[in-house]
Design an enzyme around this catalytic site. Structure first.
Site, PDB file in Angstrom:
ATOM      1  N   GLY A  65       6.691  -4.779   0.166  1.00 50.39           N
ATOM      2  CA  GLY A  65       8.250  -5.182   0.404  1.00 50.39           C
ATOM      3  C   GLY A  65       8.959  -6.538  -0.041  1.00 50.39           C
ATOM      4  N   ASP A  66       8.201  -7.066   1.112  1.00 53.37           N
ATOM      5  CA  ASP A  66       9.000  -8.284   1.090  1.00 53.37           C
ATOM      6  C   ASP A  66       8.663  -9.730   0.478  1.00 53.37           C
ATOM      7  OD1 ASP A  66      10.715  -8.289   3.662  1.00 53.37           O
ATOM      8  OD2 ASP A  66       8.651  -8.702   4.925  1.00 53.37           O
ATOM      9  N   LEU A  67       7.231  -9.009   0.143  1.00 54.71           N
ATOM     10  CA  LEU A  67       6.115  -9.871  -0.273  1.00 54.71           C
ATOM     11  C   LEU A  67       6.067  -9.415  -2.134  1.00 54.71           C
ATOM     12  CD1 LEU A  67       2.393  -9.213   0.842  1.00 54.71           C
ATOM     13  CD2 LEU A  67       4.225 -11.794   1.054  1.00 54.71           C
TER      14      LEU A  67
ATOM     15  N   GLN B 140      14.226  -5.476  -2.542  1.00 58.05           N
ATOM     16  CA  GLN B 140      13.108  -4.756  -2.032  1.00 58.05           C
ATOM     17  C   GLN B 140      13.425  -3.844  -2.431  1.00 58.05           C
ATOM     18  OE1 GLN B 140      13.550  -5.544   2.283  1.00 58.05           O
ATOM     19  NE2 GLN B 140      12.285  -6.610   2.369  1.00 58.05           N
TER      20      GLN B 140
END
Length: 414
Positions: A185-187, A217
């Site tokens: 999600g962050d990436l 996200q």
């Protein structure tokens, strides 16, 4: 950027695609730092802005490297903050707010990953900052985006996986869903933020007007669910955990071999026939039950006829042997562990494991997957310590004299 230069490889700065672009990075952990790191890897001058008494808490994330220079630094933090300059600014103090505005006047991009509304409460939201610099690209990464009924909710990577649908699809059909084994999600949000930032920069260059790049996200994860959305909207089918199987393509997944597992994707008629020939049983390609791709897609046929064949064939060989046999003809790859990937000669040939200084030691971490034919490999520098370049940025970039710098330091603004 005044007299402030990127940390390493300045002689090649003219070759860097984003040379001359100044990015203010007011982010923490990964969703944000990864975005600005990608911009730094492409040659932008990225200034990481941290609170003087409360720096990015990812600096304490393991693994820690204890080197010659200090008590230890986080390799995790360094991997996502390499190539950046570091300044400390207290955004809650009047002098700190004014200092950020001075930086914004000379910047091209600001990246933040606060919960929506936080920067506005500080008096540093987009509408305020665009008065300082109408060309500013303001990139905001959050869990749910800047609009919509859930925009003010807190979020982490797992939040994105949960509300974006990906978590519900991952795992095995006879067990509860499983999160993807990385902070996807962050990436993903960082990757989309990078794309949006570059697009907004292009627009600002031609129009003179910046804009907000709003990346969530949840939105980012939703786009990674492949065919799940259209399967539901057209057929009413709900994607569920399938383990290592594909929803309809067979054989296409994980298969055991003598010393581990391989991915095999030889589902087309061409690849299936080549596979049968490779294992010395070409007649299997003419079996009337499995002689076409459509027949092999049938779950019952695949489990009864195809899977047992492959498991019998693969069980006699190791991963490396199978890869060598398949060569350039058949899509078959060893399922590698991280150590195997790090030591992979092909990964080395792509310069995907690079050495970056951390606490005075050389640490191997992932490199840049973006390969530019004319620019070549851009040298990568270390991550900054908290406020490492504060005085340099204040004096060379903002042209503040020593008396003013001392006042800001004494007042707790930096």
């Amino acid at each position: 950027m005044g007299g402030v230069k990127a940390q390493d490889g300045d002689a090649r700065e003219e070759a860097r695609p984003l040379a001359g672009i100044v990015v203010l990075d007011i982010t923490r952990v990964v969703a944000g730092p990864f975005c600005s790191m990608l911009l730094a890897d492409l040659g932008a001058t990225v200034i990481k802005v941290e609170h003087p008494d409360d720096p990015d808490y990812a600096r304490s994330f393991p693994p820690m490297v204890t080197g010659k220079e200090d008590a230890g630094e986080s390799a995790f933090f360094s991997q996502f903050n390499r190539n950046k300059l570091g300044i400390t600014v207290n955004l809650k103090s009047p002098d700190g707010k004014e200092l950020l505005k001075q930086l914004v006047r000379q910047a091209d991009v600001l990246v933040e990953n606060f919960r929506p509304g936080t920067m506005d409460k500080l008096g540093l939201g987009y509408e305020e900052l665009r008065r300082c610099n109408p060309r500013l690209v303001y990139t905001a990464i959050s869990g749910f985006g800047r609009t919509g009924p859930n925009s003010s909710r807190p979020a982490f990577d797992n939040t994105g996986q949960a509300v974006g649908g990906l978590w519900s699809m991952n795992g095995y059909p006879d067990r509860p869903p499983v999160r993807v084994g990385t902070i996807i999600g962050d990436l993903a949000a960082s990757l989309y933020a990078t794309i949006g930032t570059l697009a907004a920069l292009r627009s600002a260059e031609s129009t003179g007007n910046g804009q907000v790049v709003d990346v969530s996200q949840q939105d980012s994860i939703l786009t990674l669910t492949e065919n799940a959305v259209v399967r539901y909207t057209t057929k009413g089918e709900v994607a569920a955990p399938l383990g290592n199987d594909h929803p309809f393509v067979r054989p296409y997944g994980q298969f055991p071999c003598k010393d581990g597992y391989v991915f095999f994707g030889g589902y087309t008629d061409k690849f299936w026939r080549l596979t049968c020939e490779m294992f010395g049983e070409p007649h299997q390609a003419d079996d009337p039950e499995i002689d076409t791709m459509e027949k092999r897609f049938d779950p019952e046929v695949a489990d009864r006829k195809v899977k047992p064949l492959l498991e019998r064939w693969f069980s006699a060989y190791g991963k490396a042997e199978l890869e060598a046999m398949a060569g350039d003809r058949i899509p078959l790859s060893a399922i590698r562990s991280v150590p195997e990937v790090v030591e992979d000669p092909h990964v080395a040939a792509r310069n995907m494991i690079v050495e970056i200084p951390v606490a005075g030691e050389s640490v191997r971490m992932f490199g840049s997957p973006i390969k530019l034919s004319r620019t070549g490999e851009i040298p990568l520098g270390k991550a900054p310590t908290p406020g490492e370049h504060t005085r340099t940025i204040l004096s060379e970039f903002l042209k503040l004299d020593e008396e003013e710098i001392r006042r800001l330091v004494d007042g707790g603004a930096v």
